[in-house]
Design an enzyme around this catalytic site. Sequence first.
Site, PDB file in Angstrom:
ATOM      1  N   CYS A 113       1.006  -1.319   0.098  1.00 29.78           N
ATOM      2  CA  CYS A 113       0.075  -0.104   0.015  1.00 29.78           C
ATOM      3  C   CYS A 113       0.882   1.314   0.103  1.00 29.78           C
ATOM      4  O   CYS A 113       0.563   2.200  -0.287  1.00 29.78           O
ATOM      5  CB  CYS A 113      -0.935  -0.059   1.332  1.00 29.78           C
ATOM      6  SG  CYS A 113      -2.035  -1.511   1.437  1.00 29.78           S
ATOM      7  N   HIS A 249      -3.333   7.003   2.630  1.00 30.56           N
ATOM      8  CA  HIS A 249      -3.724   5.483   2.006  1.00 30.56           C
ATOM      9  C   HIS A 249      -5.088   5.312   2.943  1.00 30.56           C
ATOM     10  O   HIS A 249      -5.128   5.584   4.002  1.00 30.56           O
ATOM     11  CB  HIS A 249      -2.774   4.436   2.536  1.00 30.56           C
ATOM     12  CG  HIS A 249      -3.365   3.265   2.151  1.00 30.56           C
ATOM     13  ND1 HIS A 249      -3.919   2.797   1.143  1.00 30.56           N
ATOM     14  CD2 HIS A 249      -3.342   1.943   2.886  1.00 30.56           C
ATOM     15  CE1 HIS A 249      -4.385   1.412   1.302  1.00 30.56           C
ATOM     16  NE2 HIS A 249      -3.871   1.015   2.474  1.00 30.56           N
ATOM     17  N   ASN A 279     -10.318  -0.269   0.704  1.00 31.18           N
ATOM     18  CA  ASN A 279      -9.070  -0.066   0.643  1.00 31.18           C
ATOM     19  C   ASN A 279      -8.342  -0.496  -0.653  1.00 31.18           C
ATOM     20  O   ASN A 279      -8.593  -1.734  -1.070  1.00 31.18           O
ATOM     21  CB  ASN A 279      -8.594  -0.970   1.876  1.00 31.18           C
ATOM     22  CG  ASN A 279      -6.897  -0.961   1.983  1.00 31.18           C
ATOM     23  OD1 ASN A 279      -6.216  -0.719   0.835  1.00 31.18           O
ATOM     24  ND2 ASN A 279      -6.268  -1.218   3.058  1.00 31.18           N
TER      25      ASN A 279
HETATM   26  O1  UT7 Z   1      -3.924  -1.605   3.490  1.00 30.38           O
HETATM   27  C1  UT7 Z   1      -3.078  -2.283   4.572  1.00 30.38           C
HETATM   28  C2  UT7 Z   1      -3.241  -1.431   5.740  1.00 30.38           C
HETATM   29  N1  UT7 Z   1      -4.297  -2.321   6.728  1.00 30.38           N
HETATM   30  C3  UT7 Z   1      -4.977  -1.761   7.786  1.00 30.38           C
HETATM   31  O2  UT7 Z   1      -4.629  -0.355   7.974  1.00 30.38           O
HETATM   32  C4  UT7 Z   1      -6.136  -2.235   8.495  1.00 30.38           C
HETATM   33  C5  UT7 Z   1      -5.871  -2.007  10.042  1.00 30.38           C
HETATM   34  N2  UT7 Z   1      -6.791  -2.752  10.808  1.00 30.38           N
HETATM   35  C6  UT7 Z   1      -8.099  -2.425  10.789  1.00 30.38           C
HETATM   36  O3  UT7 Z   1      -8.427  -1.567   9.902  1.00 30.38           O
HETATM   37  C7  UT7 Z   1      -8.768  -3.099  12.000  1.00 30.38           C
HETATM   38  O4  UT7 Z   1      -7.936  -3.923  12.579  1.00 30.38           O
HETATM   39  C8  UT7 Z   1      -9.924  -3.984  11.267  1.00 30.38           C
HETATM   40  C9  UT7 Z   1     -10.862  -3.057  10.448  1.00 30.38           C
HETATM   41  C10 UT7 Z   1      -9.341  -5.034  10.435  1.00 30.38           C
HETATM   42  C11 UT7 Z   1     -10.692  -4.804  12.288  1.00 30.38           C
HETATM   43  O5  UT7 Z   1     -11.429  -3.947  13.219  1.00 30.38           O
HETATM   44  P1  UT7 Z   1     -11.137  -4.218  14.897  1.00 30.38           P
HETATM   45  O6  UT7 Z   1     -11.827  -3.058  15.499  1.00 30.38           O
HETATM   46  O7  UT7 Z   1      -9.553  -4.296  15.057  1.00 30.38           O
HETATM   47  O8  UT7 Z   1     -11.981  -5.471  15.018  1.00 30.38           O
HETATM   48  P2  UT7 Z   1     -11.300  -7.048  15.725  1.00 30.38           P
HETATM   49  O9  UT7 Z   1     -10.344  -7.495  14.715  1.00 30.38           O
HETATM   50  O10 UT7 Z   1     -10.738  -6.484  17.015  1.00 30.38           O
HETATM   51  O11 UT7 Z   1     -12.482  -7.825  15.720  1.00 30.38           O
HETATM   52  C12 UT7 Z   1     -13.628  -7.571  16.852  1.00 30.38           C
HETATM   53  C13 UT7 Z   1     -14.733  -8.367  16.770  1.00 30.38           C
HETATM   54  C14 UT7 Z   1     -14.150  -9.892  16.614  1.00 30.38           C
HETATM   55  O12 UT7 Z   1     -15.435 -10.653  17.329  1.00 30.38           O
HETATM   56  P3  UT7 Z   1     -15.048 -11.139  18.757  1.00 30.38           P
HETATM   57  O13 UT7 Z   1     -13.636 -11.766  18.729  1.00 30.38           O
HETATM   58  O14 UT7 Z   1     -14.974  -9.776  19.599  1.00 30.38           O
HETATM   59  O15 UT7 Z   1     -16.376 -11.666  18.878  1.00 30.38           O
HETATM   60  C15 UT7 Z   1     -14.414 -10.254  15.183  1.00 30.38           C
HETATM   61  O16 UT7 Z   1     -14.332 -11.479  14.813  1.00 30.38           O
HETATM   62  O17 UT7 Z   1     -15.333  -8.458  15.206  1.00 30.38           O
HETATM   63  C16 UT7 Z   1     -15.361  -9.219  14.633  1.00 30.38           C
HETATM   64  N3  UT7 Z   1     -15.191  -9.185  13.034  1.00 30.38           N
HETATM   65  C17 UT7 Z   1     -16.402  -8.825  12.352  1.00 30.38           C
HETATM   66  N4  UT7 Z   1     -17.775  -8.748  12.848  1.00 30.38           N
HETATM   67  C18 UT7 Z   1     -18.511  -8.869  11.612  1.00 30.38           C
HETATM   68  C19 UT7 Z   1     -14.128  -9.169  12.272  1.00 30.38           C
HETATM   69  N5  UT7 Z   1     -14.592  -8.749  11.109  1.00 30.38           N
HETATM   70  C20 UT7 Z   1     -15.983  -8.798  11.121  1.00 30.38           C
HETATM   71  C21 UT7 Z   1     -16.756  -8.247  10.203  1.00 30.38           C
HETATM   72  N6  UT7 Z   1     -18.140  -8.423  10.441  1.00 30.38           N
HETATM   73  N7  UT7 Z   1     -16.453  -8.193   8.716  1.00 30.38           N
END
Ligand code: UT7
Length: 322
Positions: A113, A249, A279
């Site tokens: 990216c 980005h 993204n």
């Molecule tokens: O281009 C490269 C650069 N990439 C980035 O910058 C991405 C950076 N990371 C992020 O943007 C975030 O970490 C994410 C958007 C990927 C995830 O957000 P988060 O607030 O860190 O969520 P999490 O991974 O802590 O997940 C929270 C909960 C989990 O459930 P439990 O374990 O709390 O029950 C996940 O399983 O959300 C769940 N979850 C979803 N639920 C509904 C994860 N993905 C989804 C989804 N829909 N799509």
Amino acid sequence: MNIEIIGYGLAQAEKCVTNLDLSKSVDTNDAWIQERTGIKQRYFSVAKNTSDLASEAALMAIQDAQIDPKTIDLILVATITPDGMMPSVASLVQAKCGLNAQTCLSYDINAACTGFVVAMQNAQAMLEAGYVSNALVIGAETLSKILDFKDRTTSVLFGDGAGAIIMRRSSSKKMFHYLRSEGDLTGVLTSDGLSLNPEMVFDQSSTHYLRMQGQAVFRFAVKAIEDVLVNLLNKQDLKVDQIDWIVPHQANRRIIEYVANKMNIELTKFYLNLDQYGNTSSASIPIALSEMRTKGLLKEGMRVICVGFGAGLTWGGSYFES
Ligand code: UT7
């Protein structure tokens, strides 16, 4: 030496897919995606490969620049989703856009990216060295090719598209860059290539799906953006108030909100369009720039900083004057 951008272009993939659309095939919902990322929809490619989107964006940038296409002597494409291993997407763009001047050089850059700002820096170096006169710099992706649509933690985040700019030497407009990388073997953000084949047999088991440790990337991203902004500003003794636009980005709205809050920068200084595109990796910055150009947001003399961050790990930014 000074460098200016004289043309901008973008290409959207054909199929607009909303969060609701995705929730019919993946265990997710519109509220989660919007709250956690700010994304409302993205475009997926149906028939256009990366080089098709890249060529479309390139032709728009050439038209915007009002230059003779034959004067383009450098084509750089930043991508992590090329049409194939070879030829490069840049070579395909050269053929598809009819840019076959004998003096033209084309090659791809993979810095995930961060790829587009790395390509801008490469183009500037080639222009300053006097090797080339008009550089076509593209970021283009068909990330839908490497998404695992059974994995809700990644498949809802990404989209396809391309953006392009034309760069040349300038009498007055400044451009400079800050680029960094830190090799990572822990698998924070990966997509596998082909497997080794010691038995020399046909084997289809290799998986290329994008895998990401979201929270680790989030923590890296907020530090990376701050590092880029501080270093670019310090380099030219500028204050953030003197910058008109920051074009990050487009990964996650919460990443930008966090940085804006921490660095005490107004959120409105950041151009955001990830709600529309998701993204798009290497393509996100040039798509944003082209959109800003079309909307009349890039006025003569404005100071702009672009910031990329991603797999590698890589991060970096470009300062330019519009
Ligand atoms: O281009 C490269 C650069 N990439 C980035 O910058 C991405 C950076 N990371 C992020 O943007 C975030 O970490 C994410 C958007 C990927 C995830 O957000 P988060 O607030 O860190 O969520 P999490 O991974 O802590 O997940 C929270 C909960 C989990 O459930 P439990 O374990 O709390 O029950 C996940 O399983 O959300 C769940 N979850 C979803 N639920 C509904 C994860 N993905 C989804 C989804 N829909 N799509």
